[in-house]
Design a protein around this motif. Structure first.
Motif, short mmCIF file in Angstrom:
data_model
loop_
_atom_site.label_atom_id
_atom_site.label_comp_id
_atom_site.label_asym_id
_atom_site.label_seq_id
_atom_site.Cartn_x
_atom_site.Cartn_y
_atom_site.Cartn_z
N GLY A 66 -11.42 30.80 -13.48
CA GLY A 66 -12.38 29.88 -12.88
C GLY A 66 -11.82 29.01 -11.79
N GLY A 67 -10.60 29.27 -11.36
CA GLY A 67 -9.99 28.47 -10.29
C GLY A 67 -9.48 27.14 -10.79
N PHE A 68 -9.51 26.14 -9.91
CA PHE A 68 -9.00 24.82 -10.26
C PHE A 68 -9.67 24.32 -11.53
N PRO A 69 -8.94 23.78 -12.46
CA PRO A 69 -7.54 23.40 -12.54
C PRO A 69 -6.63 24.45 -13.20
N ALA A 70 -7.08 25.68 -13.33
CA ALA A 70 -6.24 26.72 -13.94
C ALA A 70 -5.16 27.14 -12.95
N MET A 71 -3.92 26.80 -13.26
CA MET A 71 -2.80 27.01 -12.35
C MET A 71 -2.26 28.43 -12.42
N THR A 72 -1.75 28.91 -11.29
CA THR A 72 -0.96 30.13 -11.29
C THR A 72 0.50 29.72 -11.57
N ASP A 73 1.36 30.70 -11.72
CA ASP A 73 2.76 30.42 -12.04
C ASP A 73 3.44 29.54 -10.99
N MET A 74 3.13 29.78 -9.73
CA MET A 74 3.77 29.01 -8.66
C MET A 74 3.42 27.52 -8.75
N VAL A 75 2.15 27.22 -8.99
CA VAL A 75 1.74 25.82 -9.11
C VAL A 75 2.34 25.21 -10.37
N ALA A 76 2.34 25.96 -11.45
CA ALA A 76 2.94 25.45 -12.69
C ALA A 76 4.42 25.12 -12.47
N PHE A 77 5.12 25.95 -11.72
CA PHE A 77 6.52 25.69 -11.41
C PHE A 77 6.67 24.39 -10.62
N LEU A 78 5.78 24.14 -9.68
CA LEU A 78 5.87 22.94 -8.85
C LEU A 78 5.41 21.67 -9.56
N MET A 79 4.57 21.81 -10.58
CA MET A 79 4.03 20.63 -11.26
C MET A 79 5.11 19.79 -11.93
N LYS A 80 6.20 20.40 -12.33
CA LYS A 80 7.30 19.64 -12.94
C LYS A 80 7.82 18.59 -11.98
N ASP A 81 7.68 18.84 -10.70
CA ASP A 81 8.21 17.93 -9.69
C ASP A 81 7.45 16.61 -9.65
N ILE A 82 6.25 16.56 -10.19
CA ILE A 82 5.53 15.29 -10.28
C ILE A 82 6.28 14.37 -11.25
N GLY A 83 6.68 14.90 -12.39
CA GLY A 83 7.47 14.11 -13.34
C GLY A 83 8.83 13.75 -12.78
N LEU A 84 9.45 14.71 -12.08
CA LEU A 84 10.77 14.44 -11.50
C LEU A 84 10.68 13.39 -10.38
N LEU A 85 9.57 13.39 -9.65
CA LEU A 85 9.36 12.34 -8.64
C LEU A 85 9.24 10.98 -9.33
N ALA A 86 8.52 10.92 -10.42
CA ALA A 86 8.39 9.66 -11.16
C ALA A 86 9.76 9.18 -11.64
N MET A 87 10.59 10.09 -12.12
CA MET A 87 11.94 9.73 -12.56
C MET A 87 12.77 9.22 -11.38
N SER A 88 12.61 9.84 -10.23
CA SER A 88 13.35 9.42 -9.03
C SER A 88 12.92 8.03 -8.58
#
Length: 184
Positions: free
Chosen positions: A124-146
């Motif tokens: 159904g599209g957004f918000p169902a992520m593909t593997d590439m988006v799922a891989f990049l989503m971790k960076d939101i948490g890592l940005l918060a840590m930074s």
């Protein structure tokens, strides 16, 4: 519930700066291993769809080529790793490492809106992520840590550069923040 709390207290969960040191150590390890993998062909190839759609890093391929872009990113990540590691002792270097980390994660998060087929059409599209988006989503948490490390290191640098006490330095920072109108 009380036995759980007592156990956590005995494990030094409330020790001063435990969170700060664990986050710093985690970021050092992450940048060490991420930087290492960028030196190999397999990683350079797997980054092509990401880098080529990154609005802040797309220029790496025309300038450095595929392997050169990976090596540039690997070197940058090792630099951030070294600066973050140095931040255990030198907070000014920690600030530089945290700024570099923030930029790195903003660069990768900015890829998400430009990534073709980012959302799984079969679900159904957004918000169902593909593997590439799922891989990049971790960076939101890592940005918060930074950002957390950046804030903590800036407070410590300000504290060491002034003769004021910790509460006064924190009050100064809060006063500065309250002067900026929020647009929520």
């Amino acid at each position: 519930m009380r036995p759980l709390f007592n156990t956590l207290i005995r494990l030094a969960i409330l020790k001063n700066d435990l969170d700060y040191h664990l986050i710093r150590a985690s970021m050092v390890i992450i940048f060490l291993f991420f930087g290492y993998s960028k030196w190999f062909s397999y990683e350079a190839q797997s980054l092509i769809p990401l880098i080529s759609h990154g609005p802040l890093i797309f220029w790496l391929y025309p300038v450095f080529g595929t392997r050169g872009a990976g090596r540039f990113l690997g070197t940058s990540e090792w630099l951030f790793c070294a600066l973050l590691f140095s931040g255990f002792w030198n907070k000014k270097l920690g600030v530089l490492g945290a700024i570099g980390a923030c930029f790195a994660f903003i660069s990768t998060i900015s890829i998400i809106p430009f990534l073709p087929d980012a959302w799984a059409k079969s679900a159904g599209g957004f918000p169902a992520m593909t593997d590439m988006v799922a891989f990049l989503m971790k960076d939101i948490g890592l940005l918060a840590m930074s950002v957390y490390l950046l804030r903590q290191d800036l407070i410590r640098v300000l504290r060491s550069n002034t003769s004021t006490s910790v509460p006064l330095a924190a009050a100064h920072i809060q006063q500065t923040q309250s002067e900026v109108p929020h647009s929520y």
